[in-house]
Design an enzyme around this catalytic site. Structure first.
Site, PDB file in Angstrom:
ATOM      1  N   THR A 194       0.817  -1.219   0.000  1.00 10.35           N
ATOM      2  CA  THR A 194       0.000   0.000   0.000  1.00 10.35           C
ATOM      3  C   THR A 194       0.848   1.266   0.000  1.00 10.35           C
ATOM      4  OG1 THR A 194      -1.925   1.044   1.067  1.00 10.35           O
ATOM      5  CG2 THR A 194      -0.192   0.225   2.507  1.00 10.35           C
ATOM      6  N   ILE A 218       0.610  -1.251  -6.325  1.00  5.65           N
ATOM      7  CA  ILE A 218       1.080   0.117  -6.202  1.00  5.65           C
ATOM      8  C   ILE A 218       0.228   0.814  -5.147  1.00  5.65           C
ATOM      9  CG2 ILE A 218       1.983   0.291  -8.542  1.00  5.65           C
ATOM     10  CD1 ILE A 218      -0.495   1.841  -9.336  1.00  5.65           C
ATOM     11  N   ASP A 219       0.641   1.991  -4.785  1.00  5.91           N
ATOM     12  CA  ASP A 219       0.070   2.775  -3.686  1.00  5.91           C
ATOM     13  C   ASP A 219      -1.454   2.730  -3.627  1.00  5.91           C
ATOM     14  OD1 ASP A 219      -0.441   4.605  -1.722  1.00  5.91           O
ATOM     15  OD2 ASP A 219       0.771   6.202  -2.585  1.00  5.91           O
ATOM     16  N   GLY A 220      -1.977   2.267  -2.480  1.00  9.66           N
ATOM     17  CA  GLY A 220      -3.421   2.242  -2.286  1.00  9.66           C
ATOM     18  C   GLY A 220      -4.028   3.623  -2.248  1.00  9.66           C
ATOM     19  N   GLY A 221      -3.199   4.630  -1.983  1.00  9.76           N
ATOM     20  CA  GLY A 221      -3.702   5.998  -1.905  1.00  9.76           C
ATOM     21  C   GLY A 221      -4.234   6.521  -3.219  1.00  9.76           C
TER      22      GLY A 221
END
Length: 384
Positions: A194, A218-221
């Site tokens: 994350t 890739i980044d959960g954000g």
């Protein structure tokens, strides 16, 4: 047929007992945003939250997980969430809020160690993934050497990422992990997944405990920087773990932001009017978080006190760095029904204290362990 009737009667009584324990209590949700590398807003809020719980209960050993039924986090917020929910083997959280924040603060330079790429170090700056992974492993490995997984948490945990292989969001959850080892992942890998922000970290390839499920994360954000909506949706639809929840009126939600409300237009747009490439990710994260906050504000419009959002209001000191003390002293902000924000009279610290008053009034989280789904279903499914 006779055995089936007996089985149904047994499960009916178990269900009644389960619902009896849940009757009259709101399900408490804690959500922690991603964004940034310091976690200053969430860290300050978590320490103050736990301090208020201990003060109002008179129990110096009380921890956040004792008073919440589910915890969600993205990015650095996922690390905080995993640490305060991690089980020490005896059913108690491994970390207090203060210990978790202290660990992240002391290891921040290793978590986000910058390395120069390209020839002679003249390429784009990136984070050292090996250094980050060593810190995450250390944080989420028990003293007895056990590497913790999603199943090894005191309370249900949710962590989102984006799976490049399927081009779709993926939410890691304890609920799925208890169903099958194919959905159980080591916690340090979940936090690494994350946190894989594009441009500064490569996508992270991870596999489940049994090796049957893989994900290129890739980044959960980018899709759920504010995981509150995912947590609320999970509770509303997970009747196994939360059978008494029928709508948002049965929820008590605390959502913690993790960065100042704005980084300033001059840092997002060049003089020629073009967008700054480096600010694109920040714009996406802010947009995702604010959209979710707006939606939840509307969903809880009939009872604002059941949904509390804590975030910095964009005002920082002359040095440009936000401190934990400033976070708590800043006046809170609240989303308006048709867009925009309003500045509240209460400070962030006051809002957390008021929320804890309600939290403590409902008592410690006393939900009994949910029955194992495959055991409960198999006798009926086999037709015996």
């Amino acid at each position: 047929m006779e055995l089936s009737n007996v089985t149904l009667e047994i499960f009916s009584k178990l269900e009644q007992k389960w619902l009896y324990h849940c009757d009259g209590k709101k399900t408490r949700v804690l959500s922690i945003d991603g964004g940034g590398t310091t976690g200053i807003v969430a860290g300050a809020a978590l320490i103050h939250l736990e301090h208020q719980i201990r003060t109002k209960t008179g129990n110096t050993a009380a921890k956040i997980a004792d008073f919440f039924d589910i915890i969600a986090g993205t990015g650095i917020g996922a690390l905080f969430a995993a640490m305060i929910a991690a089980d020490d083997g005896a059913g108690r959280p491994v970390y207090s809020a203060e210990e978790a924040v202290k660990f992240v603060s002391e290891n921040q330079s290793k978590l986000y160690k910058v390395k120069n790429g390209g020839v002679f170090g003249l390429g784009k700056k990136r984070f050292d993934s090996n250094s980050m992974e060593r810190v995450l492993k250390k944080a989420l490995t028990r003293d007895d050497g056990k590497v913790l997984s999603l199943k090894d948490t005191c309370k249900p945990l949710l962590v989102p990422c984006f799976d490049v292989n399927t081009s779709a969001p993926l939410v890691f959850s304890r609920a799925d992990a208890t169903e099958s080892a194919s959905f159980d992942f080591e916690l340090w890998k979940v936090c690494r997944a994350t946190s894989a922000t594009p441009f500064v970290l490569k996508p992270f390839n991870l596999k489940s405990i049994d090796g049957q499920t893989s994900c290129l994360a890739i980044d959960g954000g980018l899709v759920m920087n504010n995981p509150t909506a995912a947590a609320v949706t999970h509770v509303l639809h997970n009747k196994r773990d939360f059978p008494s929840v029928t709508g948002v009126e049965d929820l008590l939600v605390l959502s913690l932001g993790n960065a100042p409300l704005s980084i300033g237009v001059n840092k997002k747009v060049r003089r020629n009017g073009e967008c700054v490439e480096a600010a694109i990710v920040d714009i996406v994260l802010d947009g995702v978080s604010e959209t979710v906050d707006q939606m939840l504000g509307n969903a809880f419009c009939w009872n604002h006190s059941d949904y509390v959002r804590v975030q910095a209001n964009g005002c920082v000191s002359q040095g440009g760095k936000l401190t934990a003390e400033q976070v708590l002293k800043q006046r809170g902000v609240e989303s308006l029904p048709f867009g925009g924000k309003r500045l509240l009279a209460e400070t962030n610290g006051d809002r957390i204290a008021s929320f804890v008053q309600r939290l403590v009034a409902t008592g410690r989280s006393s939900l009994p362990p949910s029955p194992c789904k495959h055991i409960a279903v198999s006798p009926l499914a086999s037709g015996r």
